[in-house]
Design a protein around this motif. Sequence first.
Motif, PDB file in Angstrom:
ATOM      1  N   ARG A  15     -50.843 -93.748 -12.330  1.00  0.00           N
ATOM      2  CA  ARG A  15     -51.571 -95.398 -12.233  1.00  0.00           C
ATOM      3  C   ARG A  15     -52.235 -96.005 -11.205  1.00  0.00           C
ATOM      4  O   ARG A  15     -52.422 -96.538 -10.752  1.00  0.00           O
ATOM      5  CB  ARG A  15     -50.966 -95.724 -13.511  1.00  0.00           C
ATOM      6  N   ASP A  16     -50.563 -95.404 -10.288  1.00  0.00           N
ATOM      7  CA  ASP A  16     -50.920 -96.476  -8.509  1.00  0.00           C
ATOM      8  C   ASP A  16     -52.748 -96.352  -8.182  1.00  0.00           C
ATOM      9  O   ASP A  16     -52.917 -96.752  -7.375  1.00  0.00           O
ATOM     10  CB  ASP A  16     -50.538 -96.606  -8.150  1.00  0.00           C
ATOM     11  N   ALA A  17     -52.775 -94.397  -8.438  1.00  0.00           N
ATOM     12  CA  ALA A  17     -54.096 -94.055  -7.557  1.00  0.00           C
ATOM     13  C   ALA A  17     -55.462 -94.729  -8.289  1.00  0.00           C
ATOM     14  O   ALA A  17     -55.987 -95.658  -7.537  1.00  0.00           O
ATOM     15  CB  ALA A  17     -54.367 -92.736  -7.949  1.00  0.00           C
ATOM     16  N   LEU A  18     -55.139 -94.850 -10.192  1.00  0.00           N
ATOM     17  CA  LEU A  18     -56.178 -95.707 -10.338  1.00  0.00           C
ATOM     18  C   LEU A  18     -55.980 -97.228 -10.159  1.00  0.00           C
ATOM     19  O   LEU A  18     -57.703 -97.808  -9.863  1.00  0.00           O
ATOM     20  CB  LEU A  18     -56.093 -95.858 -12.044  1.00  0.00           C
TER      21      LEU A  18
ATOM     22  N   GLN B   2     -63.996 -94.546 -11.737  1.00  0.00           N
ATOM     23  CA  GLN B   2     -63.665 -95.030 -10.947  1.00  0.00           C
ATOM     24  C   GLN B   2     -62.446 -94.522 -10.769  1.00  0.00           C
ATOM     25  O   GLN B   2     -61.190 -94.267 -10.114  1.00  0.00           O
ATOM     26  CB  GLN B   2     -63.204 -96.818 -10.811  1.00  0.00           C
ATOM     27  N   THR B   3     -62.380 -92.743 -12.013  1.00  0.00           N
ATOM     28  CA  THR B   3     -60.646 -92.315 -12.214  1.00  0.00           C
ATOM     29  C   THR B   3     -61.059 -90.964 -11.377  1.00  0.00           C
ATOM     30  O   THR B   3     -61.613 -90.897 -11.805  1.00  0.00           O
ATOM     31  CB  THR B   3     -60.584 -91.897 -13.342  1.00  0.00           C
TER      32      THR B   3
ATOM     33  N   PRO C 168     -61.888 -87.169 -10.574  1.00  0.00           N
ATOM     34  CA  PRO C 168     -61.513 -86.040 -11.627  1.00  0.00           C
ATOM     35  C   PRO C 168     -60.265 -85.412 -10.921  1.00  0.00           C
ATOM     36  O   PRO C 168     -59.896 -84.356 -12.193  1.00  0.00           O
ATOM     37  CB  PRO C 168     -63.001 -85.449 -10.957  1.00  0.00           C
ATOM     38  N   ALA C 169     -59.775 -85.465 -10.012  1.00  0.00           N
ATOM     39  CA  ALA C 169     -58.524 -84.677 -10.157  1.00  0.00           C
ATOM     40  C   ALA C 169     -57.658 -85.310 -10.521  1.00  0.00           C
ATOM     41  O   ALA C 169     -56.482 -84.563 -11.254  1.00  0.00           O
ATOM     42  CB  ALA C 169     -58.354 -84.470  -8.674  1.00  0.00           C
ATOM     43  N   ALA C 170     -57.701 -86.646 -10.945  1.00  0.00           N
ATOM     44  CA  ALA C 170     -56.487 -87.219 -11.715  1.00  0.00           C
ATOM     45  C   ALA C 170     -56.274 -87.113 -12.767  1.00  0.00           C
ATOM     46  O   ALA C 170     -55.776 -87.009 -14.170  1.00  0.00           O
ATOM     47  CB  ALA C 170     -56.733 -88.790 -11.586  1.00  0.00           C
ATOM     48  N   VAL C 171     -57.769 -87.191 -13.889  1.00  0.00           N
ATOM     49  CA  VAL C 171     -58.022 -86.772 -15.391  1.00  0.00           C
ATOM     50  C   VAL C 171     -57.363 -85.190 -15.288  1.00  0.00           C
ATOM     51  O   VAL C 171     -57.466 -84.861 -16.568  1.00  0.00           O
ATOM     52  CB  VAL C 171     -59.893 -86.892 -15.421  1.00  0.00           C
ATOM     53  N   ASP C 172     -57.939 -83.641 -14.565  1.00  0.00           N
ATOM     54  CA  ASP C 172     -57.659 -83.106 -14.395  1.00  0.00           C
ATOM     55  C   ASP C 172     -56.048 -82.573 -15.032  1.00  0.00           C
ATOM     56  O   ASP C 172     -55.769 -81.997 -15.153  1.00  0.00           O
ATOM     57  CB  ASP C 172     -58.449 -81.496 -13.503  1.00  0.00           C
ATOM     58  N   ALA C 173     -54.982 -83.433 -13.693  1.00  0.00           N
ATOM     59  CA  ALA C 173     -53.780 -83.585 -13.691  1.00  0.00           C
ATOM     60  C   ALA C 173     -53.117 -84.567 -15.224  1.00  0.00           C
ATOM     61  O   ALA C 173     -52.268 -83.665 -15.601  1.00  0.00           O
ATOM     62  CB  ALA C 173     -53.302 -84.062 -12.237  1.00  0.00           C
ATOM     63  N   ALA C 174     -54.278 -85.595 -15.639  1.00  0.00           N
ATOM     64  CA  ALA C 174     -53.301 -85.314 -16.970  1.00  0.00           C
ATOM     65  C   ALA C 174     -53.655 -84.559 -18.535  1.00  0.00           C
ATOM     66  O   ALA C 174     -52.877 -84.606 -18.435  1.00  0.00           O
ATOM     67  CB  ALA C 174     -54.071 -86.736 -16.935  1.00  0.00           C
ATOM     68  N   LEU C 175     -54.474 -83.988 -17.738  1.00  0.00           N
ATOM     69  CA  LEU C 175     -54.464 -82.875 -19.087  1.00  0.00           C
ATOM     70  C   LEU C 175     -53.581 -81.894 -19.058  1.00  0.00           C
ATOM     71  O   LEU C 175     -53.002 -80.884 -19.667  1.00  0.00           O
ATOM     72  CB  LEU C 175     -56.243 -82.638 -19.346  1.00  0.00           C
ATOM     73  N   ALA C 176     -53.857 -80.668 -17.290  1.00  0.00           N
ATOM     74  CA  ALA C 176     -53.097 -79.819 -17.833  1.00  0.00           C
ATOM     75  C   ALA C 176     -50.986 -81.011 -17.764  1.00  0.00           C
ATOM     76  O   ALA C 176     -50.660 -79.924 -18.717  1.00  0.00           O
ATOM     77  CB  ALA C 176     -52.389 -79.517 -16.216  1.00  0.00           C
ATOM     78  N   LEU C 177     -50.657 -82.023 -17.951  1.00  0.00           N
ATOM     79  CA  LEU C 177     -49.397 -82.968 -17.659  1.00  0.00           C
ATOM     80  C   LEU C 177     -49.485 -82.432 -19.408  1.00  0.00           C
ATOM     81  O   LEU C 177     -48.074 -82.108 -20.212  1.00  0.00           O
ATOM     82  CB  LEU C 177     -49.439 -83.592 -17.265  1.00  0.00           C
ATOM     83  N   ALA C 178     -50.884 -82.602 -20.383  1.00  0.00           N
ATOM     84  CA  ALA C 178     -50.395 -82.690 -21.432  1.00  0.00           C
ATOM     85  C   ALA C 178     -50.234 -81.782 -22.086  1.00  0.00           C
ATOM     86  O   ALA C 178     -50.109 -81.277 -23.129  1.00  0.00           O
ATOM     87  CB  ALA C 178     -51.793 -83.367 -21.842  1.00  0.00           C
ATOM     88  N   TYR C 179     -50.774 -80.387 -21.395  1.00  0.00           N
ATOM     89  CA  TYR C 179     -50.737 -79.465 -22.000  1.00  0.00           C
ATOM     90  C   TYR C 179     -49.308 -79.292 -21.892  1.00  0.00           C
ATOM     91  O   TYR C 179     -48.758 -78.341 -22.768  1.00  0.00           O
ATOM     92  CB  TYR C 179     -52.067 -77.921 -20.974  1.00  0.00           C
ATOM     93  N   ALA C 180     -49.039 -79.256 -20.485  1.00  0.00           N
ATOM     94  CA  ALA C 180     -47.717 -78.616 -20.232  1.00  0.00           C
ATOM     95  C   ALA C 180     -46.771 -79.008 -21.359  1.00  0.00           C
ATOM     96  O   ALA C 180     -46.048 -78.460 -22.339  1.00  0.00           O
ATOM     97  CB  ALA C 180     -47.033 -78.997 -18.688  1.00  0.00           C
TER      98      ALA C 180
ATOM     99  N   GLY D 155     -65.107 -94.252 -25.471  1.00  0.00           N
ATOM    100  CA  GLY D 155     -66.395 -94.400 -25.227  1.00  0.00           C
ATOM    101  C   GLY D 155     -66.281 -93.194 -25.472  1.00  0.00           C
ATOM    102  O   GLY D 155     -66.276 -91.836 -25.213  1.00  0.00           O
ATOM    103  N   VAL D 156     -68.049 -93.731 -25.312  1.00  0.00           N
ATOM    104  CA  VAL D 156     -68.908 -91.841 -24.689  1.00  0.00           C
ATOM    105  C   VAL D 156     -68.586 -91.550 -23.616  1.00  0.00           C
ATOM    106  O   VAL D 156     -67.829 -90.269 -23.080  1.00  0.00           O
ATOM    107  CB  VAL D 156     -70.140 -91.620 -25.442  1.00  0.00           C
ATOM    108  N   LYS D 157     -68.507 -92.081 -23.054  1.00  0.00           N
ATOM    109  CA  LYS D 157     -68.028 -91.059 -21.233  1.00  0.00           C
ATOM    110  C   LYS D 157     -67.018 -91.564 -21.306  1.00  0.00           C
ATOM    111  O   LYS D 157     -66.576 -90.095 -20.360  1.00  0.00           O
ATOM    112  CB  LYS D 157     -68.396 -92.728 -19.958  1.00  0.00           C
ATOM    113  N   VAL D 158     -65.768 -92.757 -21.746  1.00  0.00           N
ATOM    114  CA  VAL D 158     -64.620 -91.628 -21.194  1.00  0.00           C
ATOM    115  C   VAL D 158     -64.942 -90.144 -22.535  1.00  0.00           C
ATOM    116  O   VAL D 158     -64.013 -89.167 -21.421  1.00  0.00           O
ATOM    117  CB  VAL D 158     -63.444 -92.616 -21.677  1.00  0.00           C
TER     118      VAL D 158
END
Length: 84
Positions: free
Chosen positions: A6-9, A18-19, A21-33, A58-61
């Motif tokens: 959230r601080d990075a965002l 503005q997000t 890609p590394a933050a999205v990837d990290a969030a997915l990794a955390l979700a998988y964990a 939305g579609v882009k998200v």
Amino acid sequence: MVAEFRDALGTAHPNIDQTPPAAVDAALALAYARLGVKAADPAVLEAAQDILGFRRRGVKVLRAFKESMLRSKKKMRGSGVKIT
């Protein structure tokens, strides 16, 4: 970890453009964990979006998160993790 995302965002209402890609990837990794690699794809997407504070779907998200999910699955398969 979530606070770092959230601080990075820099906002309470993030914009996918503005997000990093590394933050999205990290969030997915955390979700998988948290959910395990056997979790259904929609559950993982939902958890990752919640981690980053996204409320709109939305579609882009959805496209950005699904592309990240594909990258995550490819990395996991490459390291020998079985994904169902």
